[in-house]
Design an enzyme around this catalytic site. Sequence first.
Site, PDB file in Angstrom:
ATOM      1  N   CYS A   2      93.144  72.402 -24.570  1.00 39.79           N
ATOM      2  CA  CYS A   2      93.739  71.838 -23.355  1.00 39.79           C
ATOM      3  C   CYS A   2      92.809  70.808 -22.700  1.00 39.79           C
ATOM      4  O   CYS A   2      91.593  70.891 -22.813  1.00 39.79           O
ATOM      5  CB  CYS A   2      93.985  72.941 -22.344  1.00 39.79           C
ATOM      6  SG  CYS A   2      94.951  74.294 -22.993  1.00 39.79           S
ATOM      7  N   ARG A  27      91.524  66.264 -28.683  1.00 42.89           N
ATOM      8  CA  ARG A  27      91.186  67.690 -28.607  1.00 42.89           C
ATOM      9  C   ARG A  27      92.295  68.558 -29.184  1.00 42.89           C
ATOM     10  O   ARG A  27      92.079  69.739 -29.449  1.00 42.89           O
ATOM     11  CB  ARG A  27      90.947  68.084 -27.145  1.00 42.89           C
ATOM     12  CG  ARG A  27      89.751  67.392 -26.533  1.00 42.89           C
ATOM     13  CD  ARG A  27      89.749  67.547 -25.042  1.00 42.89           C
ATOM     14  NE  ARG A  27      89.557  68.915 -24.639  1.00 42.89           N
ATOM     15  CZ  ARG A  27      88.395  69.444 -24.268  1.00 42.89           C
ATOM     16  NH1 ARG A  27      87.334  68.685 -24.242  1.00 42.89           N
ATOM     17  NH2 ARG A  27      88.302  70.689 -23.913  1.00 42.89           N
ATOM     18  N   TRP A  74      97.310  73.255 -25.145  1.00 46.43           N
ATOM     19  CA  TRP A  74      97.264  73.813 -26.499  1.00 46.43           C
ATOM     20  C   TRP A  74      97.616  75.285 -26.327  1.00 46.43           C
ATOM     21  O   TRP A  74      96.864  76.052 -25.724  1.00 46.43           O
ATOM     22  CB  TRP A  74      95.856  73.644 -27.073  1.00 46.43           C
ATOM     23  CG  TRP A  74      95.708  74.046 -28.503  1.00 46.43           C
ATOM     24  CD1 TRP A  74      95.999  73.286 -29.610  1.00 46.43           C
ATOM     25  CD2 TRP A  74      95.202  75.284 -29.007  1.00 46.43           C
ATOM     26  NE1 TRP A  74      95.705  73.987 -30.753  1.00 46.43           N
ATOM     27  CE2 TRP A  74      95.219  75.206 -30.413  1.00 46.43           C
ATOM     28  CE3 TRP A  74      94.740  76.464 -28.406  1.00 46.43           C
ATOM     29  CZ2 TRP A  74      94.790  76.248 -31.229  1.00 46.43           C
ATOM     30  CZ3 TRP A  74      94.313  77.501 -29.218  1.00 46.43           C
ATOM     31  CH2 TRP A  74      94.340  77.392 -30.617  1.00 46.43           C
ATOM     32  N   ASN A  98      92.661  75.218 -17.939  1.00 41.31           N
ATOM     33  CA  ASN A  98      92.156  75.421 -19.303  1.00 41.31           C
ATOM     34  C   ASN A  98      91.473  76.784 -19.336  1.00 41.31           C
ATOM     35  O   ASN A  98      90.823  77.160 -18.365  1.00 41.31           O
ATOM     36  CB  ASN A  98      91.095  74.379 -19.663  1.00 41.31           C
ATOM     37  CG  ASN A  98      91.663  72.983 -19.794  1.00 41.31           C
ATOM     38  OD1 ASN A  98      92.862  72.784 -19.677  1.00 41.31           O
ATOM     39  ND2 ASN A  98      90.789  72.017 -20.025  1.00 41.31           N
ATOM     40  N   GLY A  99      91.562  77.475 -20.457  1.00 43.78           N
ATOM     41  CA  GLY A  99      90.906  78.776 -20.565  1.00 43.78           C
ATOM     42  C   GLY A  99      91.951  79.874 -20.657  1.00 43.78           C
ATOM     43  O   GLY A  99      93.125  79.616 -20.943  1.00 43.78           O
ATOM     44  N   GLU A 480      82.261  73.478 -47.126  1.00 41.08           N
ATOM     45  CA  GLU A 480      82.642  72.409 -46.201  1.00 41.08           C
ATOM     46  C   GLU A 480      83.736  71.518 -46.807  1.00 41.08           C
ATOM     47  O   GLU A 480      84.692  71.139 -46.122  1.00 41.08           O
ATOM     48  CB  GLU A 480      81.392  71.596 -45.831  1.00 41.08           C
ATOM     49  CG  GLU A 480      81.625  70.359 -44.986  1.00 41.08           C
ATOM     50  CD  GLU A 480      82.287  70.635 -43.636  1.00 41.08           C
ATOM     51  OE1 GLU A 480      82.430  71.792 -43.259  1.00 41.08           O
ATOM     52  OE2 GLU A 480      82.681  69.649 -42.981  1.00 41.08           O
ATOM     53  N   LYS A 484      87.363  71.048 -45.141  1.00 40.46           N
ATOM     54  CA  LYS A 484      87.860  69.706 -44.782  1.00 40.46           C
ATOM     55  C   LYS A 484      89.235  69.490 -45.408  1.00 40.46           C
ATOM     56  O   LYS A 484      90.149  69.002 -44.761  1.00 40.46           O
ATOM     57  CB  LYS A 484      86.859  68.677 -45.302  1.00 40.46           C
ATOM     58  CG  LYS A 484      86.629  67.499 -44.455  1.00 40.46           C
ATOM     59  CD  LYS A 484      85.629  67.638 -43.352  1.00 40.46           C
ATOM     60  CE  LYS A 484      85.884  68.744 -42.395  1.00 40.46           C
ATOM     61  NZ  LYS A 484      84.836  68.970 -41.435  1.00 40.46           N
ATOM     62  N   GLU A 487      92.005  71.781 -43.725  1.00 38.77           N
ATOM     63  CA  GLU A 487      92.370  71.574 -42.326  1.00 38.77           C
ATOM     64  C   GLU A 487      93.193  70.317 -42.094  1.00 38.77           C
ATOM     65  O   GLU A 487      93.978  70.268 -41.159  1.00 38.77           O
ATOM     66  CB  GLU A 487      91.148  71.623 -41.395  1.00 38.77           C
ATOM     67  CG  GLU A 487      90.240  70.435 -41.418  1.00 38.77           C
ATOM     68  CD  GLU A 487      89.113  70.538 -40.388  1.00 38.77           C
ATOM     69  OE1 GLU A 487      89.326  71.054 -39.281  1.00 38.77           O
ATOM     70  OE2 GLU A 487      87.996  70.082 -40.720  1.00 38.77           O
ATOM     71  N   HIS A 503      82.770  86.311 -61.332  1.00 40.51           N
ATOM     72  CA  HIS A 503      82.960  87.634 -60.709  1.00 40.51           C
ATOM     73  C   HIS A 503      84.319  87.739 -60.032  1.00 40.51           C
ATOM     74  O   HIS A 503      84.531  88.647 -59.230  1.00 40.51           O
ATOM     75  CB  HIS A 503      81.837  87.904 -59.713  1.00 40.51           C
ATOM     76  CG  HIS A 503      80.484  87.892 -60.350  1.00 40.51           C
ATOM     77  ND1 HIS A 503      80.054  88.873 -61.219  1.00 40.51           N
ATOM     78  CD2 HIS A 503      79.478  86.983 -60.296  1.00 40.51           C
ATOM     79  CE1 HIS A 503      78.840  88.583 -61.646  1.00 40.51           C
ATOM     80  NE2 HIS A 503      78.473  87.431 -61.106  1.00 40.51           N
ATOM     81  N   LYS A 602      90.133  70.106 -31.263  1.00 40.25           N
ATOM     82  CA  LYS A 602      88.790  69.576 -31.511  1.00 40.25           C
ATOM     83  C   LYS A 602      87.721  70.512 -30.968  1.00 40.25           C
ATOM     84  O   LYS A 602      86.696  70.733 -31.588  1.00 40.25           O
ATOM     85  CB  LYS A 602      88.664  68.198 -30.847  1.00 40.25           C
ATOM     86  CG  LYS A 602      87.314  67.542 -31.030  1.00 40.25           C
ATOM     87  CD  LYS A 602      87.070  67.203 -32.487  1.00 40.25           C
ATOM     88  CE  LYS A 602      85.677  66.665 -32.747  1.00 40.25           C
ATOM     89  NZ  LYS A 602      85.335  66.736 -34.177  1.00 40.25           N
TER      90      LYS A 602
HETATM   91  O1  M6R Z   1      82.141  71.902 -31.657  1.00 39.72           O
HETATM   92  P1  M6R Z   1      81.686  72.899 -32.698  1.00 39.72           P
HETATM   93  O2  M6R Z   1      80.763  72.295 -33.679  1.00 39.72           O
HETATM   94  O3  M6R Z   1      81.117  74.141 -32.091  1.00 39.72           O
HETATM   95  O4  M6R Z   1      83.015  73.305 -33.457  1.00 39.72           O
HETATM   96  C1  M6R Z   1      83.024  74.313 -34.424  1.00 39.72           C
HETATM   97  C2  M6R Z   1      84.289  74.280 -35.234  1.00 39.72           C
HETATM   98  O5  M6R Z   1      85.394  74.524 -34.415  1.00 39.72           O
HETATM   99  C3  M6R Z   1      84.483  72.936 -35.935  1.00 39.72           C
HETATM  100  O6  M6R Z   1      83.385  72.599 -36.715  1.00 39.72           O
HETATM  101  C4  M6R Z   1      85.749  72.973 -36.815  1.00 39.72           C
HETATM  102  O7  M6R Z   1      85.567  73.850 -37.869  1.00 39.72           O
HETATM  103  C5  M6R Z   1      86.085  71.570 -37.310  1.00 39.72           C
HETATM  104  N1  M6R Z   1      87.459  71.277 -37.073  1.00 39.72           N
HETATM  105  C6  M6R Z   1      85.856  71.371 -38.750  1.00 39.72           C
HETATM  106  O8  M6R Z   1      86.151  70.081 -39.164  1.00 39.72           O
END
Ligand code: M6R
Length: 607
Positions: A2, A27, A74, A98-99, A480, A484, A487, A503, A602
């Site tokens: 949010c 975000r 959100w 927010n929250g 990673e 990527k 997501e 395994h 974000k």
């Molecule tokens: O802002 P942060 O680095 O704490 O965020 C952590 C994760 O939410 C963030 O890295 C998320 O996994 C990304 N969308 C990955 O691309």
Amino acid sequence: MCGIAGYVGAREATPILLGGLQRLEYRGYDSSGVAVKNGGPSTVVRSLGKLAELAKRLEGAGVSGNLGIGHTRWATHGRPSDRNAHPHKVGPVAVVHNGIVENHVELRRRLIGRGRVFSSDTDTEVLAHLIDEALQAGEANLTEAVRAALRQVEGSYAVAVLSDVHGERIVGARRGSPLVVGLGDGETFLASDVSAIVGQTREVIYLDDGDVVELTRTGPKLSLLDGQPIDRAPKTITWNLAQAEKDGYPHFMLKEIHEQPRAVADTLRGRLRVATGDADIDGYNVDVTKLRRVVLLACGTSYHAALVGKFLIESFSRIPCEVDLASEFRYRDPVVGPDDLVIAISQSGETADTLAALKEAKLRGAQLFAISNVFESSIPRAADAAFYTHAGLEIGVASTKAFTSQLAALALLAIHIGRRTRTLGDAQAIEVARELAILPDKMTAALAGLGNVHDLAARYSHVHDMLYLGRGVNYPIALEGALKLKEISYIHAEGFAAGEMKHGPIALIDRDVPVVVIAPKGPGYDKVLSNLAEVRARDGQIIAVATQGDDSIEAMSDAVLWVPPTIPLLQPLLTVLPLQLLAYSAALAKGNDVDQPRNLAKSVTVE
Ligand code: M6R
């Protein structure tokens, strides 16, 4: 997640609020709304979907006023819909939040018992009722009514509140979710993220947990929840609006991928001492000779950076280093204490799980350090000292330049500790420092040589599953790469330590499951080649990430993504680049929203 924007001044509020909310779009959100007023009652306009939908509704709605609050939501409590979008208006009071109000079920039950009728499924609406209730009970002051409501709330919040009958003022408050005030000339701004107001002013005041603020045209009046007035000095934002633009790239993610050489150079700038093989870590003041252990805490991509950091720290300093998912840490009664250095790693500096884990470590007396990309965000402020990556604003939800900058920051930290524990000798330290210094150029060269990724991604974008294999320091890069891809392309992908394949995961291999093998020259290379052969023997299709000039791997793979050679511990800064581009191109080929993938935000400010 949010976003909040607020404005009070002489100008028309709506375009300022929409402009601010647009800067918060990165975000992630699913609905939005504004409440705007001009002396009299506020008008609330809300809409499911993107801000363009809200803008359409606002056209011709005749909304006008020089005071307003806006929100991108959100969904957490209540599905995305018009009625659940903020602001929530109850009586004269309009609220954006927010929250999470954690005790909202109990509060709602009690409010209903007192005759209140709810018009949304959100936790936020209880706040609007509580404020209205305080006003109806005779409280004449809006700020006091907000305080009275917040005292009943458990959980986290950043709120902005206006009222039909309390003149030209907005009341804001923060606990656990960020909020920042912008100071203008005869106007004042409020936002959950400084990027929403950087186009309007550079003078800002970051609120702390427990702060309440009353905004008028003449500026902010700050106090604590108990009413005690406080003073907080403004800070000047140093980055500019251009950094929040796409700069000719079709997507922020692509722009940010290509910004990585610059971002890493900025992380290293003024800190790396090539001639002596050392690194200055501003703010770091720990006696490393008394360190028992280093504990790295992070989520998502930052967690993968931490996994690489473990290799760097242990190798250079010989101090044991553990890596924990921040979201798990505080729920497992962790063993940490005063001899441990706990480092929270977070791009945004606002991730609720990481912040909570850091606070848990603080309760247990650990020394706290933060690595973050966002100046004055909550996590660095909760730590004893902070190290900023200086990657610049990262807007694409898929983290790219923040990741490689975190790796550079961890390399600096590892060198710094290793030199002070005297476990990193001169020759090795100078070699690592020299190599780090030229890595930005190697990253540029790598990105320039990856023109084949686009076609490759188009070839594989129809698949349902992909596997990523890596060993040693490239195992986190396999994780990673898979994160990527999933997501933003929504292709199911998993990363494995290559040695683990036999395994279990090997059962998944067939013609329809391409396998990305990260196999640069270095320790473990021969073993990875054996894993690659095992995949090939089962008809698996192989995409290799390999060191330029490696003919043997080319002969065994369906496609190769080349990276320049570097020393093994720094390979992740290069091997991750083709995987970021592969994910980007696959998402593009599928027609997905690259910068704002579905269901993701974000900055994950709720647990
Ligand atoms: O802002 P942060 O680095 O704490 O965020 C952590 C994760 O939410 C963030 O890295 C998320 O996994 C990304 N969308 C990955 O691309």
